[in-house]
Design a protein around this motif. Structure first.
Motif, PDB file in Angstrom:
ATOM      1  N   UNK A 174     -74.158  37.549  23.079  1.00  0.00           N
ATOM      2  CA  UNK A 174     -74.663  37.589  21.506  1.00  0.00           C
ATOM      3  C   UNK A 174     -73.467  36.892  20.642  1.00  0.00           C
ATOM      4  N   UNK A 175     -73.623  35.936  20.134  1.00  0.00           N
ATOM      5  CA  UNK A 175     -72.700  35.273  19.459  1.00  0.00           C
ATOM      6  C   UNK A 175     -71.894  36.128  18.361  1.00  0.00           C
ATOM      7  N   UNK A 176     -72.832  36.997  17.870  1.00  0.00           N
ATOM      8  CA  UNK A 176     -72.363  37.505  16.647  1.00  0.00           C
ATOM      9  C   UNK A 176     -71.366  38.913  17.157  1.00  0.00           C
ATOM     10  N   UNK A 177     -71.642  39.106  18.305  1.00  0.00           N
ATOM     11  CA  UNK A 177     -70.766  40.317  18.808  1.00  0.00           C
ATOM     12  C   UNK A 177     -69.390  39.643  19.224  1.00  0.00           C
ATOM     13  N   UNK A 178     -69.468  38.286  19.577  1.00  0.00           N
ATOM     14  CA  UNK A 178     -68.303  37.577  19.990  1.00  0.00           C
ATOM     15  C   UNK A 178     -67.491  37.333  18.929  1.00  0.00           C
ATOM     16  N   UNK A 179     -68.046  36.805  17.761  1.00  0.00           N
ATOM     17  CA  UNK A 179     -67.289  36.642  16.968  1.00  0.00           C
ATOM     18  C   UNK A 179     -66.552  37.667  16.094  1.00  0.00           C
ATOM     19  N   UNK A 180     -67.284  38.810  15.915  1.00  0.00           N
ATOM     20  CA  UNK A 180     -66.709  40.244  15.600  1.00  0.00           C
ATOM     21  C   UNK A 180     -65.612  40.585  16.534  1.00  0.00           C
ATOM     22  N   UNK A 181     -65.534  40.455  17.700  1.00  0.00           N
ATOM     23  CA  UNK A 181     -64.496  40.758  18.624  1.00  0.00           C
ATOM     24  C   UNK A 181     -63.295  39.993  18.442  1.00  0.00           C
ATOM     25  N   UNK A 182     -63.655  38.528  18.259  1.00  0.00           N
ATOM     26  CA  UNK A 182     -62.470  37.535  17.913  1.00  0.00           C
ATOM     27  C   UNK A 182     -61.775  37.917  16.550  1.00  0.00           C
ATOM     28  N   UNK A 183     -62.478  38.213  15.473  1.00  0.00           N
ATOM     29  CA  UNK A 183     -61.891  38.734  14.487  1.00  0.00           C
ATOM     30  C   UNK A 183     -61.191  39.840  14.399  1.00  0.00           C
ATOM     31  N   UNK A 184     -61.567  40.855  15.060  1.00  0.00           N
ATOM     32  CA  UNK A 184     -60.864  42.163  15.190  1.00  0.00           C
ATOM     33  C   UNK A 184     -59.624  41.681  16.079  1.00  0.00           C
ATOM     34  N   UNK A 185     -59.528  41.241  16.900  1.00  0.00           N
ATOM     35  CA  UNK A 185     -58.459  40.924  17.999  1.00  0.00           C
ATOM     36  C   UNK A 185     -57.448  40.212  17.154  1.00  0.00           C
ATOM     37  N   UNK A 186     -57.964  39.256  16.503  1.00  0.00           N
ATOM     38  CA  UNK A 186     -56.892  38.415  15.464  1.00  0.00           C
ATOM     39  C   UNK A 186     -56.252  39.196  14.427  1.00  0.00           C
ATOM     40  N   UNK A 187     -56.582  40.337  14.160  1.00  0.00           N
ATOM     41  CA  UNK A 187     -56.248  40.981  13.054  1.00  0.00           C
ATOM     42  C   UNK A 187     -55.443  42.339  13.656  1.00  0.00           C
ATOM     43  N   UNK A 188     -55.480  42.627  15.101  1.00  0.00           N
ATOM     44  CA  UNK A 188     -55.037  43.820  15.519  1.00  0.00           C
ATOM     45  C   UNK A 188     -53.531  43.832  15.801  1.00  0.00           C
ATOM     46  N   UNK A 189     -52.887  44.953  15.812  1.00  0.00           N
ATOM     47  CA  UNK A 189     -51.441  45.049  16.191  1.00  0.00           C
ATOM     48  C   UNK A 189     -51.319  45.743  17.584  1.00  0.00           C
ATOM     49  N   UNK A 190     -52.474  46.396  18.017  1.00  0.00           N
ATOM     50  CA  UNK A 190     -52.559  47.123  19.245  1.00  0.00           C
ATOM     51  C   UNK A 190     -53.852  46.739  19.891  1.00  0.00           C
ATOM     52  N   UNK A 191     -54.011  46.254  21.090  1.00  0.00           N
ATOM     53  CA  UNK A 191     -54.860  45.798  21.913  1.00  0.00           C
ATOM     54  C   UNK A 191     -54.928  46.943  23.286  1.00  0.00           C
ATOM     55  N   UNK A 192     -55.691  47.666  23.506  1.00  0.00           N
ATOM     56  CA  UNK A 192     -55.881  48.329  24.586  1.00  0.00           C
ATOM     57  C   UNK A 192     -57.194  47.860  25.507  1.00  0.00           C
TER      58      UNK A 192
END
Length: 78
Positions: free
Chosen positions: A1-19
């Motif tokens: 789903x392209x909306x899910x991928x877009x939301x993930x990209x936006x969240x990761x682009x703004x994160x300071x911790x990725x687990x």
């Protein structure tokens, strides 16, 4: 789903911790997402019982199960 991928990209682009938990990071396009967090100031953590070349440059690599790894990272949540 392209909306899910877009939301993930936006969240990761703004994160300071990725687990990343329990993934070998070999299935694309999801496998490319952690690379978006490869920038100064972002802590990247991999929790997986198996070693992976895809996470060789992560800041922290916990070679254990998701349950144990998450307990180690956040003991108060157990």
């Amino acid at each position: 789903d392209q909306d899910v991928v877009r939301e993930a990209v936006e969240a990761i682009a703004a994160c300071d911790l990725l687990v990343c938990v329990g993934t070998s990071l070999v299935v694309y396009p999801a496998a490319a997402l952690p690379d978006l967090a490869r920038r100064p100031g972002v802590l990247r953590v991999d929790v997986n019982p198996e070693d992976s070349d895809a996470t060789a440059d992560f800041d922290v690599r916990l070679r254990t199960t998701a349950e144990e790894g998450l307990r180690r990272l956040w003991p108060d949540l157990a």
